[in-house]
Design a protein around this motif. Structure first.
Motif, mmCIF file in Angstrom:
data_model
loop_
_atom_site.group_PDB
_atom_site.id
_atom_site.type_symbol
_atom_site.label_atom_id
_atom_site.label_comp_id
_atom_site.label_asym_id
_atom_site.label_seq_id
_atom_site.Cartn_x
_atom_site.Cartn_y
_atom_site.Cartn_z
ATOM 1 N N LEU A 106 0.860 -1.189 0.000
ATOM 2 C CA LEU A 106 0.000 0.000 0.000
ATOM 3 C C LEU A 106 0.893 1.235 0.000
ATOM 4 O O LEU A 106 1.844 1.315 0.783
ATOM 5 C CB LEU A 106 -0.919 0.000 1.218
ATOM 6 C CG LEU A 106 -1.933 1.155 1.274
ATOM 7 C CD1 LEU A 106 -3.278 0.650 1.767
ATOM 8 C CD2 LEU A 106 -1.447 2.281 2.192
ATOM 9 N N ARG A 107 0.593 2.162 -0.885
ATOM 10 C CA ARG A 107 1.399 3.373 -0.998
ATOM 11 C C ARG A 107 0.534 4.621 -0.850
ATOM 12 O O ARG A 107 -0.523 4.734 -1.474
ATOM 13 C CB ARG A 107 2.123 3.416 -2.346
ATOM 14 C CG ARG A 107 3.045 2.222 -2.594
ATOM 15 C CD ARG A 107 3.803 2.368 -3.907
ATOM 16 N NE ARG A 107 4.513 1.149 -4.244
ATOM 17 C CZ ARG A 107 5.683 0.780 -3.745
ATOM 18 N NH1 ARG A 107 6.279 1.576 -2.864
ATOM 19 N NH2 ARG A 107 6.263 -0.351 -4.126
ATOM 20 N N ILE A 108 1.019 5.543 -0.012
ATOM 21 C CA ILE A 108 0.394 6.858 0.138
ATOM 22 C C ILE A 108 1.462 7.890 -0.202
ATOM 23 O O ILE A 108 2.469 7.998 0.504
ATOM 24 C CB ILE A 108 -0.124 7.085 1.566
ATOM 25 C CG1 ILE A 108 -1.118 5.984 1.974
ATOM 26 C CG2 ILE A 108 -0.775 8.459 1.693
ATOM 27 C CD1 ILE A 108 -1.623 6.114 3.391
ATOM 28 N N PRO A 109 1.312 8.632 -1.267
ATOM 29 C CA PRO A 109 2.353 9.599 -1.646
ATOM 30 C C PRO A 109 2.401 10.786 -0.698
ATOM 31 O O PRO A 109 1.436 11.076 0.028
ATOM 32 C CB PRO A 109 1.924 10.022 -3.053
ATOM 33 C CG PRO A 109 0.448 9.823 -3.071
ATOM 34 C CD PRO A 109 0.182 8.623 -2.203
ATOM 35 N N LYS A 110 3.513 11.471 -0.705
ATOM 36 C CA LYS A 110 3.647 12.681 0.105
ATOM 37 C C LYS A 110 2.591 13.694 -0.307
ATOM 38 O O LYS A 110 2.347 13.915 -1.494
ATOM 39 C CB LYS A 110 5.036 13.275 -0.063
ATOM 40 C CG LYS A 110 5.260 14.525 0.788
ATOM 41 C CD LYS A 110 6.662 15.073 0.614
ATOM 42 C CE LYS A 110 6.857 16.338 1.454
ATOM 43 N NZ LYS A 110 8.224 16.898 1.307
ATOM 44 N N GLY A 111 1.956 14.289 0.685
ATOM 45 C CA GLY A 111 0.950 15.306 0.417
ATOM 46 C C GLY A 111 -0.457 14.778 0.288
ATOM 47 O O GLY A 111 -1.403 15.560 0.213
ATOM 48 N N ALA A 112 -0.622 13.425 0.250
ATOM 49 C CA ALA A 112 -1.981 12.879 0.180
ATOM 50 C C ALA A 112 -2.734 13.143 1.475
ATOM 51 O O ALA A 112 -3.957 13.306 1.479
ATOM 52 C CB ALA A 112 -1.930 11.384 -0.111
ATOM 53 N N VAL A 113 -1.993 13.179 2.600
ATOM 54 C CA VAL A 113 -2.570 13.494 3.910
ATOM 55 C C VAL A 113 -2.020 14.845 4.343
ATOM 56 O O VAL A 113 -0.789 15.049 4.357
ATOM 57 C CB VAL A 113 -2.211 12.416 4.950
ATOM 58 C CG1 VAL A 113 -2.808 12.772 6.308
ATOM 59 C CG2 VAL A 113 -2.702 11.045 4.485
#
Length: 484
Positions: A106-113
Motif C-alpha cells: 500500500l502506498r500513500i504519496p507525500k501530500g496525500a494526507v
C-alpha cells in the motif's frame, strides 16, 4: 512604601495558595497548530511485514499527531489499484478488500494526507507491505479479480445481492437449476423435490408463450404468483425467451425456428415494418412482467436470443449450416444490433432487476469443423455472464468447453445454460460431481425439461438427479441465503 506594598501582595498570594486546599498543578500548555513543526504518523493498525487474515482485515487505520484531511485526487493505492480513504479527526481510514494468500503493498504519496488547519503541512510518503494468510480451498475455483463486482445495469438491491451471491459461489460450488417445463410454473422443481427431498436452487421460466398470454387464456404471465411463490420459499429466478414471431405478416402461426419463417431481424429493427411493430409490442409485454417482478423485489438472470450462431460457424458451409433461431439468421452483425436494441429498450423502460446472460456456441463442440462464434458476442458492456448449452457431454468435454470459454471471456462468470440427455446419441449429461472433479467449475447448471427421463419430466434421469442433489459440489434451495 514600595517594600510594604510588595510584602502585602506576596502575603496575599501565599495565603491564597496555602491552607488545606489541594495544590494547584500547573497545566501543560496545548500547542497551537503553528507551534507543531510537522505532521507525523503516530500509529498504524497493520504493521509492516506482518501477516493478516483476509476475512477479518477490512480496514487500515492510520493515526497522526493532529487533525488531518485527505487531499483531492489523492493517489492512495493497494497493489496499484486506487483506494478511497476517509479522514476522521486524527485518523485516516482506508477500506480494504483482501484475498487469501496474497502479498500487498500500500502506498500513500507525500501530500496525500495534510493538516486540516493548514493544507501546506503535508505528511511524508507512507509505504506498507504485508501479506494475507494462505488458506486451502477444495476445490480451487476460477477466482478472477477482473470479473466486475457489480452487474452492468441491475441496480436494484435484490439484483446486486443476486449477482454478488453468484460471484461469491463462483469456483466454490455450482448452483442447481431446472427448466419450468417451458411454462409459467414450478412443476419440474416440485417433481425433483418429490424424488430427492431437495429443490433445485433456481427455477427457469420462459416467455415463449407471451404472445398468447391473457387473463382468460390457458397461460397468463400477468399472474406472477408462480414466481413470487418460488422466491418467497427461498428460490432464485432465471428468465429466458424463445421469442415467437409470426411466420409472415398477419399470420397466427408462430415460430422461433428459422425454417419456413419469413421474419427477419433486420426488419424488426426497421421503423414502419410489421416486424418492427411485433418486436416492440412483444418486448412491451415482457417489460410489463419484469417491472411487476421488480416492484415485488425480485431479480433474475436474463438469457434472451440464446444459441444465436447455431450451425452458421461451420467451416464447410452447406444447406444446413445456418442459425436455427430467427434471431441469428442474418449473421453476427445484425444479431448484435438486435441484442443491443433489446438491452437499450429495457433500460429506457426502467428495467433494473436483470443480470444479462449471453449463450455462446463455442465451436459447437467440434473445433476441427467449427469456427468460434466470438464475432457474435454483444460486448462486455452488454453481458454480465457467458453461458454454454451442452447435451450428453462427459466430464472431460465439459472441462474443455469451460476452460476455452473462460479463456475467451476472462472478465465474465461462465455457466452451464442448459444440460441434459443428448437426444441423438442417447448419452446422458455428466453428473455435477463428474464435471466438477474434471475441472469444469460452471457457476450454475440448468437441466432442460420435457424428455420424460424418469419421474421428473426433465432431460436427466432419476439417478442423475439423486446424485446431483446430494453432491457436495451442488447448492440446493435450502442452502440459498435470503437475497431479497
Amino acid at each position: 512604601m514600595k517594600k510594604i506594598l510588595l510584602f502585602a501582595i506576596s502575603s496575599l498570594f501565599f495565603l491564597a495558595c496555602g491552607g488545606d486546599d489541594d495544590p494547584v498543578v500547573p497545566q501543560e500548555p496545548v500547542p497551537s497548530p503553528t507551534q507543531l513543526s510537522s505532521l507525523t504518523l503516530e500509529s498504524q493498525s497493520i504493521q509492516n511485514g506482518t501477516e493478516v487474515d483476509a476475512a477479518t482485515t477490512t480496514q487500515l487505520l492510520l493515526t497522526y499527531n493532529m487533525d488531518v484531511s485527505i487531499a483531492a485526487n489523492a493517489d492512495i493505492a493497494l497493489n496499484g489499484s486506487r483506494l478511497t480513504a476517509k479522514s476522521n479527526g486524527h485518523s485516516v481510514e482506508i477500506p480494504l478488500t483482501l484475498q487469501d494468500g496474497t502479498n500487498y503493498t500500500l502506498r500513500i504519496p507525500k501530500g496525500a494526507v495534510t493538516a486540516r488547519s493548514d493544507a501546506s503541512m503535508k505528511a511524508l510518503a507512507f509505504t506498507l507491505s504485508f501479506k494475507t494468510t494462505a488458506k486451502e480451498t477444495t476445490p480451487s475455483g476460477p477466482s478472477n479479480p477482473n470479473i466486475s463486482p457489480t452487474p452492468l445495469t441491475a441496480s436494484t438491491e435484490s439484483a446486486r445481492r443476486l449477482y454478488s451471491y453468484f460471484l461469491e459461489q463462483y469456483g466454490k460450488k455450482t448452483i442447481s437449476s431446472v427448466m419450468a417445463n417451458v411454462n409459467w410454473n414450478n412443476d419440474c422443481a416440485e417433481k425433483v423435490y418429490k424424488l430427492t427431498g431437495k429443490y433445485p436452487a433456481m427455477n427457469c421460466y420462459d416467455f415463449i408463450h407471451i404472445c398468447s398470454s391473457a387473463p382468460d387464456s390457458w397461460i397468463n404471465y400477468e399472474n406472477t404468483k408462480p414466481v413470487t411463490d418460488w422466491v418467497y420459499a427461498g428460490g432464485l429466478v432465471q428468465l429466458m425467451w424463445h421469442f415467437n414471431v409470426p411466420k409472415s405478416e398477419g399470420s397466427t402461426d408462430y415460430a422461433f425456428y428459422t425454417e419456413g419463417n419469413n421474419f427477419k431481424p433486420s426488419r424488426a429493427l426497421t421503423d414502419g415494418t410489421w416486424e418492427h411493430k411485433w418486436f416492440y409490442d412483444q418486448m412491451d409485454k415482457v417489460v410489463n412482467i419484469l417491472l411487476k417482478l421488480q416492484e415485488a423485489g425480485i431479480a433474475a438472470t436474463w438469457r434472451p436470443f440464446h444459441e444465436a450462431a447455431g450451425n452458421a460457424t461451420y467451416k464447410q458451409q452447406a444447406a444446413w449450416t445456418t442459425s436455427w433461431f430467427w434471431w441469428g439468421i442474418e449473421g453476427a452483425e445484425v444479431y448484435k444490433r438486435l441484442w443491443h436494441a433489446m438491452y437499450d429498450y429495457f433500460q429506457q423502460k426502467g428495467v433494473r432487476n436483470l443480470i444479462w446472460v449471453w449463450t455462446t456456441q463455442n465451436y459447437n463442440g467440434n473445433s476441427n469443423h467449427y469456427n468460434a462464434d466470438a464475432d457474435w458476442y454483444p460486448g462486455d458492456q452488454y453481458v454480465d455472464i457467458v453461458a454454454r448449452d451442452l447435451y450428453g457431454y462427459n466430464g472431460s468435454k465439459n472441462f474443455q468447453e469451460f476452460t476455452e470459454i473462460q479463456k475467451r471471456y476472462p472478465n465474465k462468470m461462465v455457466v452451464l445454460g442448459e444440460c441434459g440427455l443428448d437426444g441423438n446419441s442417447g448419452t446422458e449429461a455428466a453428473r455435477p460431481a463428474d464435471f466438477w472433479q474434471a475441472g469444469a467449475l460452471w457457476g450454475h447448471f440448468m437441466v432442460w425439461c420435457q424428455q420424460n427421463q424418469g419421474s421428473t419430466d426433465t432431460m436427466c434421469s432419476d439417478n442423475w438427479w439423486r446424485a446431483a442433489m446430494s453432491s457436495q459440489y451442488v447448492i440446493t434451495r435450502d442452502e440459498v441465503p435470503n437475497l431479497r
